[in-house]
Design an enzyme around this catalytic site. Structure first.
Site, mmCIF file in Angstrom:
data_model
loop_
_atom_site.group_PDB
_atom_site.id
_atom_site.type_symbol
_atom_site.label_atom_id
_atom_site.label_comp_id
_atom_site.label_asym_id
_atom_site.label_seq_id
_atom_site.Cartn_x
_atom_site.Cartn_y
_atom_site.Cartn_z
ATOM 1 N N SER A 91 0.858 -1.185 0.000
ATOM 2 C CA SER A 91 0.000 0.000 0.000
ATOM 3 C C SER A 91 0.888 1.227 0.000
ATOM 4 O O SER A 91 2.035 1.184 0.473
ATOM 5 C CB SER A 91 -0.888 0.007 1.252
ATOM 6 O OG SER A 91 -1.500 1.269 1.445
ATOM 7 N N TYR A 134 -1.173 -0.511 10.618
ATOM 8 C CA TYR A 134 -1.286 -0.815 9.198
ATOM 9 C C TYR A 134 -0.152 -0.160 8.418
ATOM 10 O O TYR A 134 0.489 -0.801 7.570
ATOM 11 C CB TYR A 134 -2.634 -0.338 8.657
ATOM 12 C CG TYR A 134 -2.845 -0.670 7.198
ATOM 13 C CD1 TYR A 134 -3.190 -1.961 6.813
ATOM 14 C CD2 TYR A 134 -2.697 0.289 6.211
ATOM 15 C CE1 TYR A 134 -3.376 -2.284 5.477
ATOM 16 C CE2 TYR A 134 -2.884 -0.019 4.868
ATOM 17 C CZ TYR A 134 -3.226 -1.308 4.511
ATOM 18 O OH TYR A 134 -3.403 -1.625 3.177
#
Length: 262
Positions: A147, A160
């Site tokens: 990501s 995350y």
């Protein structure tokens, strides 16, 4: 006895929905056998497998949480028992919690450990189980779904962001460690138009984020699951590419539309 199939075979973790399902279907459309892995979403995994079969692929449905090493080894072994080969691994399984970075008290150690356990440790465990068989294929490929959180330092939560930074570093290390038999790359999507964001943020917050993303990025579009799948499938076949971490962010890393237009 392990059978041997002439068709190439891939494992796609977390392939019941979203990006994983799109990758599995695109590989199926290109003549691959596909192992559909899921943790909890059995009915959706069955739908994903049915779409792959309709595209002409032989499929294997395999439940397992990648944070469990025994499950990772079972997924790989089941794939080998079905087809006798493994040519590609797509580490897509991932989890998060949507907590703003200013809300320090909303995160605890078990939550942090769970996210790292799936997103980083899980990917590593899948690679460890799959690596000898990918090497044996003669043209093995691993693609990690990361990501822009890992490179930009912004995302749904602190753990995350940390996990995707870990995925990027792991990709570079594995590209060196597994060469020349196996290529290892990662893709880093920005905003993706899947239920990942709507489920985590709520529809109203998601639509506001999407509108801002489309207004300020140079390409003025969010990323679809199919966009990510196209990049993943290309990397699986890119025989001279390894150790690459590719942004799929419509140019967000350039600083936004106003930063590049006079």
């Amino acid at each position: 006895m392990i059978a041997t199939d002439a068709r190439k075979t891939a494992i796609v973790t977390g392939s019941a929905t979203g990006v994983g399902a799109a990758v599995a279907l695109m590989l199926a459309q290109r003549g691959w056998n596909v192992t559909i892995n899921y943790s909890k979403s059995e009915s959706e995994a069955r739908e994903s497998a049915a779409r792959c079969r309709a595209a002409g692929a032989d499929t294997l449905l395999c439940q397992g949480d990648v944070s469990d090493d025994a499950a990772c080894r079972r997924i790989v072994q089941s794939t080998l028992e079905r087809w006798g080969r493994l040519d590609a691994l797509v580490n897509n399984a991932g989890v998060t919690t949507f907590v703003g970075s200013a809300n320090w008290d909303a995160l605890d150690a078990p939550t942090f450990a769970r996210i790292l356990g799936v997103n980083v440790v899980g990917g590593y465990q899948m690679v460890r189980a799959a690596a000898p068989h990918l090497k044996a294929s003669g043209d093995g490929a691993i693609v990690n779904i990361s990501s822009i959180a890992g490179s930009q330092g912004v995302g749904s939560s602190v753990p995350y962001v940390a996990s995707k930074g870990g995925v990027n570093s792991l990709t570079l290390h594995l590209a060196r460690a597994l060469a020349p038999e196996v290529r290892v790359n990662a893709v880093c999507p920005g905003l993706i138009t899947t239920r990942w964001f709507t489920d985590g943020m709520g529809r109203e917050a998601y639509e506001k984020l999407k509108a801002g993303y489309e207004q300020t990025t140079p390409l003025q579009r969010a990323c679809s699951a199919e966009d990510v799948a196209e990049a993943v499938v290309w990397l699986i076949g890119a025989r001279t590419v390894t150790g690459e971490i590719i942004d799929l962010d419509s140019g967000l890393h350039l600083g936004g539309m106003r930063a590049v237009v006079p």
